[in-house]
Design an enzyme around this catalytic site. Sequence first.
Site, PDB file in Angstrom:
ATOM      1  N   ARG A  41      -5.011  10.856   4.432  1.00  0.00           N
ATOM      2  CA  ARG A  41      -4.223   9.597   4.573  1.00  0.00           C
ATOM      3  C   ARG A  41      -2.890   9.887   3.723  1.00  0.00           C
ATOM      4  NH1 ARG A  41      -5.937   3.415   2.844  1.00  0.00           N
ATOM      5  NH2 ARG A  41      -6.449   4.450   0.732  1.00  0.00           N
TER       6      ARG A  41
ATOM      7  N   ASP B 285      -8.411   0.296  -6.391  1.00  0.00           N
ATOM      8  CA  ASP B 285      -7.019   1.097  -6.239  1.00  0.00           C
ATOM      9  C   ASP B 285      -6.051   0.362  -5.877  1.00  0.00           C
ATOM     10  OD1 ASP B 285      -7.295  -0.153  -3.838  1.00  0.00           O
ATOM     11  OD2 ASP B 285      -7.819   1.500  -2.490  1.00  0.00           O
TER      12      ASP B 285
END
Length: 533
Positions: A169, A453
């Site tokens: 990603r 996150d």
Amino acid sequence: MPAPAPSPLAVTRAPHVARQEEVLTDEALAFLAALHHRFTPRRDELLARRAERRAEIARTGRLDFLPGTAGIREDPHWRVAPAPPALEDRRVEITGPADDRRMTVNALNSGARVWLADFEDASSPTWHNVINGQLNLIDAHRRRIDFTTPEGRTYALRPDAELATVVARPRGWHLDERHLTAGGRAVPGALVDFGLYFFHNARHLLDAGKGPYFYLPKTESHHEARLWNDVFLFAQEYAGIPRGSIRATVLIETITAAYEMEEILHELREHASGLNAGRWDYLFSLIKNFRDAGEDFVLPDRNAVTMTAPFMRAYTELLVRTCHKRGAHAIGGMAAFIPSRKDPEVNAVALEKVRADKEREAGDGFDGSWVAHPDLVPVARAAFDAALGERPHQKHRLREDVRVGAGDLIAVGGLDARPTAAGLRNAVQVALRYIEAWLRGIGAVAIFNLMEDAATAEISRSQLWQWVRAGVVLDTGEKVTDALVRKVAAEELADAGTGADGAWQEAHDLLLEVALSEEYVDFLTLPAYERLG
């Protein structure tokens, strides 16, 4: 006249990282320069279009499916390309930062079918992390990666075991990489992460029977999906590999993308392998886009908004129907629980919630789902094993029973839960602790037994911003004001920072900047990046 040659890339203000010459070869930098020269101007235009669309949402307070692309949605014939064998079965996917060598080994060994190797929300983009993430993946694909702790414990790949398939990603389109410039312009981080990973691994992966696979984050429109598709076409031609070798799964983690799921798949159809329901970023995007749209768009505490909320059910069920209608995988959301070493009762309660959540996803027709820790892999796998049986996926379940209108996706006003004082404090705690770690170069942080996150920190600070401006009254009778947020932040700074090393004061100041500034900051990582060492 022939087109001018791309400006050469310069490595600027970058501390030397061991083995970086293996990543920053002349050939790799020439490829990045070609990507930058060709695609950064279009990236800039699309970022400007984001701002225009946000202004329109603020003016109208609504979103709708696009009338101009109705033909794509109504055409029953088109499908995405068949999944390659390595992505046919995706029942469990584990996530983690690519820059952490131990987590790389553990993820590959975890028993999950896929590892999302993250350069985005789970990674703090220090130069060290950018380079080491690429090195870890280069080494992992060649089975030469291990890690030894200071105590002497060694982590290594299991010999002859089937490892998780890597899906990388890259960073979102909005983030630049200041250490790589061409013609005085920073190269978009998305192109750096994609380009280096593709350049060094694409042919090796194809020779091994897999391919260069990607997760695309924070996509806001099918125009942005078209840009990625053009990047893929250019990269494959540049490398001389077959068209369609690249496969991409798009995270539907913005509210605007939820209205363009079919169009996004259509743009990427020869490279698309699925869509993912990215819960935390999705809530962040909803708050961001409707932050000043009135009381009906004020969400309660983050943890009170579950996937069973009607507007979240509409989003996830529409995603499954859309994917299966077009032959793509539908991948569910994150189980972020981090098991406790000290409290088995906490573990038992949390694991039961994870089990129920994964059984719900499997029952809804998802083909797989995410976990944040290896101990959750068996829990998720059991839920999907029961639903899939011998099948690798559930694409046969077309979910034609699902009917979602434009208003259903933003019908957030009917939630029973309301903002609480405990929720406000938790928002401050999570954001403060996460930002402090991020500024030290750590992008995946265990806080209160959850893996947090950048997306969860974004929700936290965005809710603070919205609650202040909406004049929210908490369950204690207190009104949310600048002064109240500053008071709670000062208390948490004193508590968290006592006797600790780290950038606590800097994190505190940045949190107040992005939570209380008069003008909303689109991404907290933009001002945070300016402070990053």
